[in-house]
Design a protein around this motif. Sequence first.
Motif, PDB file in Angstrom:
ATOM      1  N   ALA A 109       0.845  -1.195   0.000  1.00 28.62           N
ATOM      2  CA  ALA A 109       0.000   0.000   0.000  1.00 28.62           C
ATOM      3  C   ALA A 109       0.874   1.236   0.000  1.00 28.62           C
ATOM      4  CB  ALA A 109      -0.917  -0.005   1.228  1.00 28.62           C
ATOM      5  N   ASP A 110       0.378   2.275  -0.630  1.00 30.10           N
ATOM      6  CA  ASP A 110       1.082   3.570  -0.674  1.00 30.10           C
ATOM      7  C   ASP A 110       2.501   3.435  -1.218  1.00 30.10           C
ATOM      8  OD1 ASP A 110      -1.158   4.745   0.488  1.00 30.10           O
ATOM      9  OD2 ASP A 110      -0.430   4.300   2.507  1.00 30.10           O
ATOM     10  N   GLY A 111       2.677   2.494  -2.151  1.00 27.70           N
ATOM     11  CA  GLY A 111       3.988   2.342  -2.771  1.00 27.70           C
ATOM     12  C   GLY A 111       5.006   1.624  -1.909  1.00 27.70           C
ATOM     13  N   MET A 112       4.601   1.153  -0.736  1.00 28.52           N
ATOM     14  CA  MET A 112       5.544   0.468   0.164  1.00 28.52           C
ATOM     15  C   MET A 112       5.564  -1.029  -0.127  1.00 28.52           C
ATOM     16  SD  MET A 112       4.953   2.261   3.893  1.00 28.52           S
ATOM     17  CE  MET A 112       3.192   1.948   3.922  1.00 28.52           C
ATOM     18  N   LYS A 113       6.705  -1.650   0.089  1.00 30.15           N
ATOM     19  CA  LYS A 113       6.766  -3.097   0.021  1.00 30.15           C
ATOM     20  C   LYS A 113       6.128  -3.681   1.273  1.00 30.15           C
ATOM     21  CE  LYS A 113      10.803  -3.399  -2.983  1.00 30.15           C
ATOM     22  NZ  LYS A 113      12.160  -3.964  -3.172  1.00 30.15           N
TER      23      LYS A 113
END
Length: 343
Positions: free
Chosen positions: A266-270
């Motif tokens: 989510a939100d570009g996080m791994k």
Amino acid sequence: MPSPFHRLRSVAAPAALLVLMLASVGPVRADEADEVAQLLQSGRAVEALRLVDQRLAKRPDDVQLRFLRGVALAEQNRASEAIAVFNKLVQDHPELPEPYNNLAVLYANQGQFDRARSALETAIRTNPSYATAHENLGDLYAKLASQAYSKALQLDAGNARAAPKLAMIRELISLKGPQAPGAAPRDPEVAPVPSVAATPAAPVALPAQPAIISAEADKPVSGGATTAPASEAQTEVRRAVEAWAEAWSRKDLKAYFAAYTPDYAADGMKRAAWEDSRRERITSKKTIRVSLDDWRIDIRGKQATVSFRQDYRADTFSANSRKTLKLVQQGGQWRIERESTGS
């Protein structure tokens, strides 16, 4: 029509049982709890509530008194207030199965059978040897079966298969009679929580369905050898989402993270960074309560879209918003692949 479930009885465990049950949550004052319980036993719920409120003003964290307050409210038919009390108890002490069982009784009395089932299943996960919750869950499933067979007969009075099944279920429900010879006598005063018991052979009024299911969900759900009717898939999806919300409320990080797909991001996080972020936010809260309502479920093969109104409360912050989850079936389990918030 009277409720298909008995009211909460005005009972609580005697002092010895309460001390044993709550030994892990701090010191207890059994004499004071007993006095409140005796008032409840004698049908004086108003006096019991007044007394328990006086004592909670001095000891607001006393678990026994909080539990008895919920029972006193329920005895006065103040179900929403009793539900709030028991919900707060399970947030603060998720290790105790008894408040979950009481929540199930209250939900069942309101016709909220999905919530009742979920609460009982949580009670059983908390204490797998909790016989009362197992029996209540059986009674609840019997009630749901009775409703389903009654509906089948309403739609087709000549259904030769449904009629004997309904009769069998009603006979099963009515078997609350004498104990087996040699069994220890039942003493309602030593039961820490009430039980759910259905009334025999009463006409069944079907409650309004809480979920709004799309036309697509009425089609069979394909899945190779595990093909199941859409209704079963809807139940499985809803259970998965309810378990996710319950794990979040309990701050059970293992169960919470297991509700998501292994590659969820989510939100570009791994995944690892997302877990660290969520762990910090969840553990920083003293209490969390997540409740879901106004469900819509759309199932297409091994993918499901579930939207609902989420009521989130944590410490001094609360929010009520629409949330949508995208789930996929992996290894026989429904897991969250994406989530979004918005009206």
